[in-house]
Design a protein around this motif. Structure first.
Motif, PDB file in Angstrom:
ATOM      1  N   VAL A 180       0.837  -1.192   0.000  1.00 54.52           N
ATOM      2  CA  VAL A 180       0.000   0.000   0.000  1.00 54.52           C
ATOM      3  C   VAL A 180       0.874   1.244   0.000  1.00 54.52           C
ATOM      4  O   VAL A 180       0.588   2.232  -0.676  1.00 54.52           O
ATOM      5  CB  VAL A 180      -0.933  -0.007   1.227  1.00 54.52           C
ATOM      6  N   SER A 181       1.959   1.185   0.754  1.00 55.45           N
ATOM      7  CA  SER A 181       2.884   2.316   0.811  1.00 55.45           C
ATOM      8  C   SER A 181       3.501   2.593  -0.559  1.00 55.45           C
ATOM      9  O   SER A 181       3.557   3.738  -1.013  1.00 55.45           O
ATOM     10  CB  SER A 181       3.992   2.043   1.832  1.00 55.45           C
ATOM     11  N   ASP A 182       3.965   1.544  -1.225  1.00 58.88           N
ATOM     12  CA  ASP A 182       4.554   1.707  -2.556  1.00 58.88           C
ATOM     13  C   ASP A 182       3.543   2.284  -3.537  1.00 58.88           C
ATOM     14  O   ASP A 182       3.855   3.197  -4.318  1.00 58.88           O
ATOM     15  CB  ASP A 182       5.047   0.352  -3.084  1.00 58.88           C
ATOM     16  N   MET A 183       2.331   1.758  -3.496  1.00 54.08           N
ATOM     17  CA  MET A 183       1.300   2.198  -4.426  1.00 54.08           C
ATOM     18  C   MET A 183       0.965   3.670  -4.200  1.00 54.08           C
ATOM     19  O   MET A 183       0.849   4.457  -5.146  1.00 54.08           O
ATOM     20  CB  MET A 183       0.043   1.343  -4.260  1.00 54.08           C
ATOM     21  N   ALA A 184       0.819   4.054  -2.927  1.00 57.19           N
ATOM     22  CA  ALA A 184       0.486   5.439  -2.610  1.00 57.19           C
ATOM     23  C   ALA A 184       1.598   6.381  -3.052  1.00 57.19           C
ATOM     24  O   ALA A 184       1.340   7.446  -3.631  1.00 57.19           O
ATOM     25  CB  ALA A 184       0.232   5.589  -1.110  1.00 57.19           C
ATOM     26  N   MET A 185       2.838   5.981  -2.804  1.00 58.49           N
ATOM     27  CA  MET A 185       3.967   6.829  -3.200  1.00 58.49           C
ATOM     28  C   MET A 185       4.052   6.966  -4.718  1.00 58.49           C
ATOM     29  O   MET A 185       4.307   8.051  -5.250  1.00 58.49           O
ATOM     30  CB  MET A 185       5.271   6.263  -2.638  1.00 58.49           C
ATOM     31  N   ASN A 186       3.843   5.882  -5.404  1.00 59.59           N
ATOM     32  CA  ASN A 186       3.881   5.923  -6.867  1.00 59.59           C
ATOM     33  C   ASN A 186       2.770   6.823  -7.419  1.00 59.59           C
ATOM     34  O   ASN A 186       2.980   7.604  -8.359  1.00 59.59           O
ATOM     35  CB  ASN A 186       3.729   4.513  -7.436  1.00 59.59           C
ATOM     36  N   ASP A 187       1.567   6.711  -6.824  1.00 61.10           N
ATOM     37  CA  ASP A 187       0.453   7.549  -7.270  1.00 61.10           C
ATOM     38  C   ASP A 187       0.740   9.028  -7.028  1.00 61.10           C
ATOM     39  O   ASP A 187       0.465   9.877  -7.877  1.00 61.10           O
ATOM     40  CB  ASP A 187      -0.828   7.145  -6.545  1.00 61.10           C
ATOM     41  N   LEU A 188       1.307   9.337  -5.848  1.00 52.23           N
ATOM     42  CA  LEU A 188       1.634  10.726  -5.541  1.00 52.23           C
ATOM     43  C   LEU A 188       2.663  11.281  -6.516  1.00 52.23           C
ATOM     44  O   LEU A 188       2.549  12.418  -6.981  1.00 52.23           O
ATOM     45  CB  LEU A 188       2.169  10.833  -4.104  1.00 52.23           C
ATOM     46  N   LYS A 189       3.653  10.478  -6.808  1.00 59.34           N
ATOM     47  CA  LYS A 189       4.685  10.925  -7.753  1.00 59.34           C
ATOM     48  C   LYS A 189       4.089  11.141  -9.142  1.00 59.34           C
ATOM     49  O   LYS A 189       4.416  12.122  -9.824  1.00 59.34           O
ATOM     50  CB  LYS A 189       5.820   9.896  -7.811  1.00 59.34           C
ATOM     51  N   THR A 190       3.206  10.240  -9.568  1.00 58.57           N
ATOM     52  CA  THR A 190       2.568  10.372 -10.878  1.00 58.57           C
ATOM     53  C   THR A 190       1.794  11.684 -10.974  1.00 58.57           C
ATOM     54  O   THR A 190       1.901  12.431 -11.954  1.00 58.57           O
ATOM     55  CB  THR A 190       1.619   9.184 -11.119  1.00 58.57           C
ATOM     56  N   ILE A 191       1.002  11.957  -9.938  1.00 53.49           N
ATOM     57  CA  ILE A 191       0.200  13.182  -9.950  1.00 53.49           C
ATOM     58  C   ILE A 191       1.097  14.412  -9.882  1.00 53.49           C
ATOM     59  O   ILE A 191       0.883  15.403 -10.593  1.00 53.49           O
ATOM     60  CB  ILE A 191      -0.799  13.170  -8.781  1.00 53.49           C
ATOM     61  N   ALA A 192       2.118  14.374  -8.996  1.00 53.37           N
ATOM     62  CA  ALA A 192       3.020  15.515  -8.853  1.00 53.37           C
ATOM     63  C   ALA A 192       3.741  15.813 -10.164  1.00 53.37           C
ATOM     64  O   ALA A 192       3.842  16.969 -10.583  1.00 53.37           O
ATOM     65  CB  ALA A 192       4.028  15.253  -7.736  1.00 53.37           C
ATOM     66  N   ASP A 193       4.239  14.769 -10.814  1.00 50.76           N
ATOM     67  CA  ASP A 193       4.929  14.963 -12.105  1.00 50.76           C
ATOM     68  C   ASP A 193       3.990  15.603 -13.125  1.00 50.76           C
ATOM     69  O   ASP A 193       4.382  16.516 -13.860  1.00 50.76           O
ATOM     70  CB  ASP A 193       5.441  13.619 -12.636  1.00 50.76           C
ATOM     71  N   CYS A 194       2.758  15.116 -13.165  1.00 44.00           N
ATOM     72  CA  CYS A 194       1.789  15.622 -14.138  1.00 44.00           C
ATOM     73  C   CYS A 194       1.425  17.083 -13.847  1.00 44.00           C
ATOM     74  O   CYS A 194       1.392  17.913 -14.758  1.00 44.00           O
ATOM     75  CB  CYS A 194       0.542  14.743 -14.121  1.00 44.00           C
ATOM     76  N   MET A 195       1.160  17.400 -12.593  1.00 43.59           N
ATOM     77  CA  MET A 195       0.781  18.757 -12.238  1.00 43.59           C
ATOM     78  C   MET A 195       1.938  19.737 -12.442  1.00 43.59           C
ATOM     79  O   MET A 195       1.740  20.857 -12.919  1.00 43.59           O
ATOM     80  CB  MET A 195       0.292  18.808 -10.792  1.00 43.59           C
ATOM     81  N   MET A 196       3.150  19.320 -12.081  1.00 39.27           N
ATOM     82  CA  MET A 196       4.300  20.219 -12.247  1.00 39.27           C
ATOM     83  C   MET A 196       4.593  20.468 -13.721  1.00 39.27           C
ATOM     84  O   MET A 196       4.893  21.588 -14.123  1.00 39.27           O
ATOM     85  CB  MET A 196       5.529  19.629 -11.543  1.00 39.27           C
ATOM     86  N   SER A 197       4.488  19.432 -14.540  1.00 38.23           N
ATOM     87  CA  SER A 197       4.747  19.607 -15.968  1.00 38.23           C
ATOM     88  C   SER A 197       3.653  20.433 -16.642  1.00 38.23           C
ATOM     89  O   SER A 197       3.866  20.999 -17.710  1.00 38.23           O
ATOM     90  CB  SER A 197       4.864  18.239 -16.650  1.00 38.23           C
ATOM     91  N   SER A 198       2.484  20.519 -15.987  1.00 40.53           N
ATOM     92  CA  SER A 198       1.374  21.300 -16.533  1.00 40.53           C
ATOM     93  C   SER A 198       1.340  22.719 -15.976  1.00 40.53           C
ATOM     94  O   SER A 198       0.411  23.476 -16.268  1.00 40.53           O
ATOM     95  CB  SER A 198       0.049  20.595 -16.218  1.00 40.53           C
ATOM     96  N   GLY A 199       2.319  23.085 -15.134  1.00 38.88           N
ATOM     97  CA  GLY A 199       2.381  24.428 -14.586  1.00 38.88           C
ATOM     98  C   GLY A 199       1.591  24.628 -13.323  1.00 38.88           C
ATOM     99  O   GLY A 199       1.290  25.760 -12.942  1.00 38.88           O
ATOM    100  N   TYR A 200       1.229  23.541 -12.624  1.00 39.33           N
ATOM    101  CA  TYR A 200       0.431  23.631 -11.404  1.00 39.33           C
ATOM    102  C   TYR A 200       1.239  23.151 -10.190  1.00 39.33           C
ATOM    103  O   TYR A 200       0.720  22.492  -9.293  1.00 39.33           O
ATOM    104  CB  TYR A 200      -0.842  22.799 -11.547  1.00 39.33           C
ATOM    105  N   SER A 201       2.506  23.509 -10.153  1.00 41.30           N
ATOM    106  CA  SER A 201       3.381  23.087  -9.046  1.00 41.30           C
ATOM    107  C   SER A 201       2.899  23.641  -7.718  1.00 41.30           C
ATOM    108  O   SER A 201       2.874  22.931  -6.701  1.00 41.30           O
ATOM    109  CB  SER A 201       4.815  23.544  -9.302  1.00 41.30           C
ATOM    110  N   LYS A 202       2.538  24.934  -7.681  1.00 42.91           N
ATOM    111  CA  LYS A 202       2.156  25.573  -6.419  1.00 42.91           C
ATOM    112  C   LYS A 202       0.958  24.890  -5.782  1.00 42.91           C
ATOM    113  O   LYS A 202       0.920  24.678  -4.570  1.00 42.91           O
ATOM    114  CB  LYS A 202       1.843  27.049  -6.661  1.00 42.91           C
ATOM    115  N   GLU A 203      -0.042  24.552  -6.589  1.00 43.56           N
ATOM    116  CA  GLU A 203      -1.235  23.891  -6.052  1.00 43.56           C
ATOM    117  C   GLU A 203      -0.889  22.530  -5.462  1.00 43.56           C
ATOM    118  O   GLU A 203      -1.379  22.150  -4.390  1.00 43.56           O
ATOM    119  CB  GLU A 203      -2.290  23.735  -7.145  1.00 43.56           C
ATOM    120  N   CYS A 204      -0.044  21.817  -6.163  1.00 46.74           N
ATOM    121  CA  CYS A 204       0.354  20.485  -5.711  1.00 46.74           C
ATOM    122  C   CYS A 204       1.150  20.568  -4.412  1.00 46.74           C
ATOM    123  O   CYS A 204       0.867  19.860  -3.434  1.00 46.74           O
ATOM    124  CB  CYS A 204       1.190  19.812  -6.804  1.00 46.74           C
TER     125      CYS A 204
END
Length: 632
Positions: A180-204
């Protein structure tokens, strides 16, 4: 309108690449249908299709859509929908770049921007849910055990492979390999990468900091870590402050090795695509809390000092010193240098405090005046207190070696060689701590020598020295002091104990021994001379027993050795004398008061400190039967 809506894409989408392929671009002869014009028209159509595909997926998860079911989340279950969603955002970014290059005021750009806002709002909610609902799974221990080998984002590659899609359909035992820990961390990284690359770093980052900071605060509170001022600490009773220090020592170890370490790992992983963001994020979450954590020892070091605070002060010193490597590693960012600085400052202040208390301890021993002799010549309370203090202190020798390494021992005269190990260590810190302990023991022994002078009876003064020096040697031998002061010191002072014991025997029993004839075979005693010898022996033995009936020898081994030694000096000579002259006297009881066996019985009563001073003449020990009645 956002100042930065998107960033450049690292690679073109598959459809874009397809549009650029010469083999897929027909050659037209019309001026309006040149290969270049057709290429751009075809690319535009592909981008429009990507935009439509992205729109279908993104709007399906629109939080403001009336058809949206609020209990549904993307990053649950099979993750297949989540992968499609992330791919849609990536395609949307590529389409937006293309439309901007075509026309900055295109309606398609406005529409794409609205879709991006919908997508980011959805990802913010997903990000928040994962962080808040997986607090246990994202605890420090689970995070620190995270396997980077299994850390693959759902949006890796162009690239959602069939193998990845099959994971949810695999047997249960295979799915459990991804915790569960691995899955949660992977999901967080996926979302963070997507939001940062889309210009939404501050919100994330804002969401991340709010939740993780609350977790850090809650954990520190549960560990008993609180913030105090110097004024508050100075007003605390020692018992209360000591309990706070104990809580801090326990909590600091968990905070460094688990809490802050786990936060650093999680932050580094989730925001691995941006060094600047991961540093800023970790710093804002942990810097202030960690600096406050390491400020507490400095405040304690600045507070009132007393010898009873020594060991808790050293506990705090050890807690920081033992984990310094971890502290440096966890707070290695330039923005968290204040934490490292605070930890070092606390170490220095704690060391200064220990030096002051060591000086006060030495001064207290030197100022101690032994005014009253200890009953029975036993171990003086000062000897017990100082040696037990030094024994506990020796358990902190590694820390003390650091603290006194550059603090030379300044005395008016050099220490005797007997107070140092025979092999001098080349390590200056070891030599310094050895000298410090040896000096404190010497100061105590000087006090013991002064205490011996309080006894009017010289024999008892030597017995006092036997008890106290042996206590010191025993404490040194059976603790870490033996490693610091050395085996040679122990052996030399064991010999001193034996010398004191011999002096006691010589002085305490010399009159008894000299009352007996030295050589009965060589000497021919008249009856009157023999009678006088018996009378003198009775007098001297009675006097010795009377004085020493309340004396004490604390160590049972030394007590037995001295009894045996005295018995050997008196018993055989008296027995020979007794057997030769006992039967020649009429009214023998008036002259021969002790049977040989009685002497051993009387000696066995000595040195326990329980006898009452008095004469032994009231008891009858003139026959072997009376001797047996007293035997043990």
């Amino acid at each position: 309108m956002r100042s930065k809506l998107f960033t450049s894409s690292k690679a073109s989408s598959p459809s874009h690449s397809y549009a650029q392929s010469p083999a897929r671009t027909p050659m037209m002869s019309s001026p309006m249908n040149t290969p270049f014009h057709h290429h751009r028209t075809f690319s535009a159509s592909i981008m429009e299709e990507d935009l439509l595909d992205a729109e279908q997926i993104i709007q399906r998860w629109d939080l403001d859509s009336p058809s949206y079911t609020k209990i549904e989340y993307l990053f649950t279950g099979e993750r297949r929908e989540a992968k499609m969603f992330i791919k849609s955002v990536t395609s949307l970014q590529s389409a937006m770049h293309f439309f901007v290059s075509e026309s900055a005021s295109s309606e398609k750009i406005i529409h794409a921007q609205k879709l991006m806002q919908i997508a980011m709002k959805r990802l913010q909610k997903e990000f928040y849910r994962i962080l808040s609902s997986n607090r246990d799974a994202l605890d420090s221990e689970s995070v620190s055990n995270h396997s980077y080998a299994r850390s693959s984002s759902v949006s890796d590659d162009d690239n959602v492979s069939d193998q990845e899609d099959e994971i949810p359909n695999s047997p249960v035992s295979d799915r459990k390999k991804i915790s569960v820990s691995d899955m949660a961390m992977n999901d967080l990284k996926t979302i963070a990468d997507c939001m940062m690359s889309s210009g939404y770093s501050k919100e994330c980052v804002k969401i991340y900091k709010i939740i993780r900071r609350s977790i850090v605060d809650e954990t520190l509170y549960n560990l008993g870590i609180e913030n105090y001022t110097l004024n508050q600490i100075n007003k605390m009773d020692w018992e209360i402050l000591e309990s706070r220090i104990k809580s801090w020592v326990r909590g600091e170890k968990v905070a460094v090795r688990s809490l802050f370490y786990g936060e650093r790992i999680l932050c580094d992983f989730v925001f691995s695509s941006s060094d600047k963001i991961r540093e800023a994020c970790f710093s804002e979450i942990c810097k202030e809390r960690a600096a406050s954590l390491f400020e507490f020892p400095e405040l304690v070091a600045k507070s009132k000092k007393s010898m009873e605070r020594m060991f808790r002060t050293l506990d705090m010193y050890n807690a920081i010193s033992d984990q310094w490597t971890d502290i440096e590693m966890i707070f290695s960012f330039e923005s968290t240098s204040v934490v490292r600085t605070q930890a070092v400052t606390s170490l220095v202040k704690l060391g200064d405090s220990v030096r002051v208390m060591l000086t006060d301890f030495e001064t207290a021993i030197q100022k101690e005046t032994l005014k009253t002799p200890v009953h029975g010549g036993g171990v003086h309370p000062l000897t017990r207190y100082v040696m037990n203090y030094l024994v506990f202190l020796s358990d902190y020798s590694p820390a003390l070696s650091d603290i006194v390494a550059d603090w030379p021992l300044l005395v008016q005269s050099p220490l005797p060689e007997a107070y140092f190990p025979s092999s001098t260590s080349s390590d200056d810190s070891s030599s310094s701590i050895t000298a410090r302990f040896a000096w404190l023991v010497l100061v105590l022994l000087c006090k013991i020598d002064g205490g011996a002078e309080l006894y009017k009876d010289v024999a008892q003064s030597y017995l006092f020295l036997v008890n106290n020096l042996n206590y010191v040697v025993s404490k040194v031998s059976n603790s870490n002091l033996s490693l610091l002061i050395g085996v040679d010191w122990i052996e030399k002072h064991k010999q001193k104990v034996k010398q004191y014991a011999a002096n006691y025997e010589r002085i305490g029993w010399s009159k008894v021994i000299s009352s007996l004839p030295e050589n009965l075979d060589a000497e021919k005693l008249t009856l009157e001379m023999a009678r006088n010898c018996f009378r003198r022996f009775n007098l001297e033995f009675n006097d010795a027993y009377k004085k020493q009936s309340t004396w004490v020898i604390v160590d049972h081994k030394i007590r037995d050795e001295i009894k045996v030694s005295i018995a050997k000096k008196i018993g055989p000579a008296y027995k020979e004398f007794y057997e030769k002259y006992r039967n020649v006297f009429r009214g023998v009881d008036s002259v021969v008061r002790y049977a040989p066996d009685d002497l051993g019985n009387y000696l066995s009563d000595l040195f326990h400190g329980t006898g009452a001073p008095g004469s032994v003449s009231n008891s009858s020990h003139s026959s072997s039967s009376s001797s047996l009645s007293r035997s043990r």
